[in-house]
Scaffold this motif. Structure first.
Motif, PDB file in Angstrom:
ATOM      1  N   HIS A  48     -12.319  -7.194  -1.411  1.00  0.00           N
ATOM      2  CA  HIS A  48     -12.083  -5.858  -1.964  1.00  0.00           C
ATOM      3  C   HIS A  48     -13.355  -5.011  -1.908  1.00  0.00           C
ATOM      4  N   GLU A  49     -14.489  -5.619  -2.228  1.00  0.00           N
ATOM      5  CA  GLU A  49     -15.755  -4.897  -2.201  1.00  0.00           C
ATOM      6  C   GLU A  49     -16.109  -4.462  -0.777  1.00  0.00           C
ATOM      7  N   LYS A  50     -15.797  -5.302   0.183  1.00  0.00           N
ATOM      8  CA  LYS A  50     -16.054  -4.948   1.579  1.00  0.00           C
ATOM      9  C   LYS A  50     -15.225  -3.725   1.971  1.00  0.00           C
ATOM     10  N   THR A  51     -13.971  -3.693   1.569  1.00  0.00           N
ATOM     11  CA  THR A  51     -13.110  -2.536   1.846  1.00  0.00           C
ATOM     12  C   THR A  51     -13.611  -1.303   1.121  1.00  0.00           C
ATOM     13  N   TYR A  52     -14.055  -1.487  -0.118  1.00  0.00           N
ATOM     14  CA  TYR A  52     -14.558  -0.367  -0.925  1.00  0.00           C
ATOM     15  C   TYR A  52     -15.755   0.299  -0.245  1.00  0.00           C
ATOM     16  N   TYR A  53     -16.730  -0.483   0.168  1.00  0.00           N
ATOM     17  CA  TYR A  53     -17.945   0.087   0.759  1.00  0.00           C
ATOM     18  C   TYR A  53     -17.727   0.567   2.196  1.00  0.00           C
ATOM     19  N   SER A  54     -16.657   0.107   2.841  1.00  0.00           N
ATOM     20  CA  SER A  54     -16.345   0.598   4.189  1.00  0.00           C
ATOM     21  C   SER A  54     -15.633   1.936   4.153  1.00  0.00           C
ATOM     22  N   LEU A  55     -15.095   2.314   2.960  1.00  0.00           N
ATOM     23  CA  LEU A  55     -14.330   3.552   2.764  1.00  0.00           C
ATOM     24  C   LEU A  55     -13.014   3.551   3.541  1.00  0.00           C
ATOM     25  N   GLU A  56     -12.604   2.400   4.051  1.00  0.00           N
ATOM     26  CA  GLU A  56     -11.359   2.329   4.811  1.00  0.00           C
ATOM     27  C   GLU A  56     -10.144   2.673   3.954  1.00  0.00           C
ATOM     28  N   PHE A  57     -10.256   2.491   2.653  1.00  0.00           N
ATOM     29  CA  PHE A  57      -9.121   2.769   1.770  1.00  0.00           C
ATOM     30  C   PHE A  57      -8.794   4.259   1.697  1.00  0.00           C
ATOM     31  N   LEU A  58      -9.708   5.118   2.216  1.00  0.00           N
ATOM     32  CA  LEU A  58      -9.465   6.560   2.207  1.00  0.00           C
ATOM     33  C   LEU A  58      -8.789   7.048   3.480  1.00  0.00           C
ATOM     34  N   GLU A  59      -8.729   6.198   4.504  1.00  0.00           N
ATOM     35  CA  GLU A  59      -8.100   6.598   5.764  1.00  0.00           C
ATOM     36  C   GLU A  59      -6.601   6.782   5.572  1.00  0.00           C
ATOM     37  N   GLN A  60      -6.067   7.806   6.231  1.00  0.00           N
ATOM     38  CA  GLN A  60      -4.631   8.064   6.156  1.00  0.00           C
ATOM     39  C   GLN A  60      -3.920   7.214   7.208  1.00  0.00           C
ATOM     40  N   LYS A  61      -3.219   6.185   6.715  1.00  0.00           N
ATOM     41  CA  LYS A  61      -2.522   5.270   7.614  1.00  0.00           C
ATOM     42  C   LYS A  61      -1.009   5.385   7.384  1.00  0.00           C
ATOM     43  N   TRP A  62      -0.334   5.814   8.423  1.00  0.00           N
ATOM     44  CA  TRP A  62       1.115   5.993   8.326  1.00  0.00           C
ATOM     45  C   TRP A  62       1.824   4.656   8.584  1.00  0.00           C
ATOM     46  N   PHE A  63       2.914   4.437   7.851  1.00  0.00           N
ATOM     47  CA  PHE A  63       3.774   3.255   8.004  1.00  0.00           C
ATOM     48  C   PHE A  63       3.011   1.949   7.759  1.00  0.00           C
ATOM     49  N   SER A  64       1.966   2.014   6.955  1.00  0.00           N
ATOM     50  CA  SER A  64       1.210   0.799   6.649  1.00  0.00           C
ATOM     51  C   SER A  64       1.787   0.154   5.397  1.00  0.00           C
ATOM     52  N   ARG A  65       2.045  -1.145   5.484  1.00  0.00           N
ATOM     53  CA  ARG A  65       2.558  -1.875   4.338  1.00  0.00           C
ATOM     54  C   ARG A  65       1.450  -2.609   3.594  1.00  0.00           C
ATOM     55  N   LYS A  66       0.228  -2.420   4.036  1.00  0.00           N
ATOM     56  CA  LYS A  66      -0.892  -3.102   3.410  1.00  0.00           C
ATOM     57  C   LYS A  66      -1.105  -2.557   2.005  1.00  0.00           C
ATOM     58  N   GLU A  67      -1.367  -3.471   1.069  1.00  0.00           N
ATOM     59  CA  GLU A  67      -1.568  -3.092  -0.320  1.00  0.00           C
ATOM     60  C   GLU A  67      -2.779  -2.175  -0.448  1.00  0.00           C
TER      61      GLU A  67
ATOM     62  N   ILE B  90     -11.649   0.549 -10.281  1.00  0.00           N
ATOM     63  CA  ILE B  90     -10.369   1.267 -10.199  1.00  0.00           C
ATOM     64  C   ILE B  90     -10.593   2.762 -10.405  1.00  0.00           C
ATOM     65  N   HIS B  91     -11.431   3.112 -11.387  1.00  0.00           N
ATOM     66  CA  HIS B  91     -11.757   4.526 -11.631  1.00  0.00           C
ATOM     67  C   HIS B  91     -12.511   5.127 -10.449  1.00  0.00           C
ATOM     68  N   MET B  92     -13.423   4.356  -9.840  1.00  0.00           N
ATOM     69  CA  MET B  92     -14.216   4.860  -8.726  1.00  0.00           C
ATOM     70  C   MET B  92     -13.349   5.093  -7.488  1.00  0.00           C
ATOM     71  N   VAL B  93     -12.408   4.196  -7.225  1.00  0.00           N
ATOM     72  CA  VAL B  93     -11.497   4.372  -6.092  1.00  0.00           C
ATOM     73  C   VAL B  93     -10.736   5.685  -6.241  1.00  0.00           C
ATOM     74  N   GLN B  94     -10.263   5.965  -7.453  1.00  0.00           N
ATOM     75  CA  GLN B  94      -9.527   7.204  -7.693  1.00  0.00           C
ATOM     76  C   GLN B  94     -10.419   8.420  -7.502  1.00  0.00           C
ATOM     77  N   TYR B  95     -11.688   8.313  -7.929  1.00  0.00           N
ATOM     78  CA  TYR B  95     -12.593   9.459  -7.800  1.00  0.00           C
ATOM     79  C   TYR B  95     -12.881   9.774  -6.338  1.00  0.00           C
ATOM     80  N   TYR B  96     -13.096   8.751  -5.513  1.00  0.00           N
ATOM     81  CA  TYR B  96     -13.352   8.999  -4.098  1.00  0.00           C
ATOM     82  C   TYR B  96     -12.121   9.588  -3.415  1.00  0.00           C
ATOM     83  N   ARG B  97     -10.953   9.215  -3.869  1.00  0.00           N
ATOM     84  CA  ARG B  97      -9.733   9.831  -3.323  1.00  0.00           C
ATOM     85  C   ARG B  97      -9.700  11.322  -3.648  1.00  0.00           C
ATOM     86  N   GLU B  98     -10.104  11.672  -4.845  1.00  0.00           N
ATOM     87  CA  GLU B  98     -10.142  13.083  -5.233  1.00  0.00           C
ATOM     88  C   GLU B  98     -11.197  13.842  -4.425  1.00  0.00           C
TER      89      GLU B  98
END
Length: 452
Positions: free
Chosen positions: A80-99, A149-157
């Motif tokens: 999870h930390e690797k994904t967090y620091y890669s910022l990949e969770f902010l990419e817009q991925k269509w039809f992705s079923r990944k959590e 969890i709060h930080m993930v939401q802030y980066y999305r904003e």
């Protein structure tokens, strides 16, 4: 009787051997935990995950299911930390079923709570010291994951600001950072997680300094802005960790780090963007400080040079950035560095709209009554409409093109004749300058596909 005593001695020796073996195993497990969190704090996520895998593969003396579950969750936390620091969770991925990353952290939160309940129930058993250690670790992990969890939401904003066609309210963004810092106030992590607590607090401080620097630059508080930028540079260097490839930086430059994460890269690029704006708005003072009479500064984007090129190419009377000083909490004192305790008069009249940047440097003051009138009368339009305003003044026989680039800053173009409504040179220049000066490009970087 002698046989009974001998049996007691033998059993006592076996029990002592068990306790020694147990203590030795616990020591091994504590070393594993300390190494795991040290690797995470150095952003070596794969190594941290592999360490947990090796710990599960080793045939531990305790062989407890709860310890195995803990290693499984720590392995997931490293991912999870690797994904967090890669910022990949902010990419817009269509039809992705990944959590989503937020859901992943929430799942980890549930698992750490379950493990906490298990260790609490076992409190006072064969290894009370170890159980207390695990209880404290689970509580700290729950606090850490809640902050994430709060930080993930802030980066999305923050990433959502890329789609905004208007200026960002940075006072509001600073309030969000302060709220996050309050929520993280309980993040007083102890060994073995103390290094994790530090990098989270450093990250929040970096965000705070980015917004603080932006506010001070946009209100032309140049001394305060310089201090904020320098503090941000120092913290970015310390947060990323020392590297043999990084030479001692100058007061302004900040080179790319060796092995930096995407989050570090984004913050470094935001710093560079703010530095470019600082050198633009304070250009007049920086030129005076330069022995050559030119502000040749180590910035990635020389915005002033772009303004000069555009002014000459389109034969503009003036290309200027104007500051609205009305209602500023801090008194505008002009270019350069001024001590805040020194008395200064607030600008008034036409002087309350100074040109902090002007190309050429000889400002066409005969246009200023028309310019100030335009800014005051069309303020509502500039607030509501994203497109630049064009106005031809019959009295001065001049065309004024103006757009808001900050809450209090305007970009102004002056021409001595009418131009086509869709002049390609002007349109291209504005489409480049507006997102640059509004920081829109930096928010777009959060959404760009990351290189593997």
């Amino acid at each position: 009787i002698m046989e009974t005593e001998a049996l007691d001695v033998q059993q006592g020796g076996m029990y002592d051997d068990y306790l020694f073996s147990e203590e030795k195993q616990r020591s091994h497990e504590e070393v594993l935990l300390a190494t795991f969190f040290e690797l995470l704090s150095k952003f070596e996520f794969d190594k941290a995950g592999d360490l947990c895998g090796q710990g599960k593969d080793a045939k531990l003396v305790t062989g407890s299911q709860s310890w195995s579950s803990m290693l499984t969750q720590l392995h997931e936390l490293a991912a999870h930390e690797k994904t967090y620091y890669s910022l990949e969770f902010l990419e817009q991925k269509w039809f992705s079923r990944k959590e989503s990353l937020r859901a992943s952290y929430e799942s980890a939160e549930s698992e750490f709570q379950r493990l906490l309940d298990v260790f609490v129930q076992r409190r006072g058993g064969m290894a009370p010291h170890w159980e207390e250690r695990m209880i404290q670790l689970c509580k700290q992990l729950l606090t850490f994951v809640s902050v994430r969890i709060h930080m993930v939401q802030y980066y999305r904003e923050l990433a959502g600001l890329a789609a905004s066609a208007f200026c960002v309210d940075y006072d509001k963004e600073l309030s969000k950072i302060w709220t996050l810092k309050q929520k993280c106030g309980s993040l007083h992590l102890l060994s073995p997680m103390e290094s994790m607590g530090k990098i989270v607090k450093d990250e929040l401080r970096c965000l705070e300094l980015i917004i603080e620097s932006q506010i001070r630059i946009a209100t032309c508080q140049f001394l305060e802005a310089l201090l904020s930028l320098d503090a941000l540079k120092v913290l970015l260097l310390a947060w990323n960790g020392p590297s043999p490839q990084v030479k001692k930086p100058s007061i302004l430059s900040l080179s790319k780090f060796a092995g930096e994460t995407q989050l570090h890269q984004w913050m470094r690029q935001f710093y560079s963007s703010l530095l470019s704006k600082f050198t633009l708005y304070n250009h007049q003072a920086l030129v005076l400080q330069s022995p050559s009479g030119e502000a040749k500064l180590p910035v990635e984007l020389d915005v002033y040079a772009r303004l000069v090129h555009f002014q000459k190419h389109t034969n503009a009377v003036n290309v200027a950035v104007i500051l609205d000083t009305n209602g500023l909490s801090a008194i505008y004192r002009g270019h350069g560095y001024h001590l805040p305790d020194v008395h200064a008069e607030r600008p008034s009249g036409l002087g309350s709209y100074p040109a902090v940047v002007a190309v050429p440097s000889d400002i066409a003051f005969e246009h200023w009554p028309s310019v100030v009138c335009l800014l005051t009368e069309k303020s509502h339009y500039l607030d509501q409409k994203p497109n630049p305003l064009q106005f031809f003044d019959e009295k001065t026989e001049s065309l004024y093109i103006v757009t808001r680039i900050e809450q209090r800053l305007y970009l102004l173009l002056i021409y001595k004749s009418r131009r086509q409504q869709r002049d390609s040179a002007v349109a291209s220049f504005l489409s480049e300058m507006i997102p640059t000066l509004r920081n829109t490009r930096q928010y777009n970087l959060l959404l760009q596909k990351k290189s593997k």
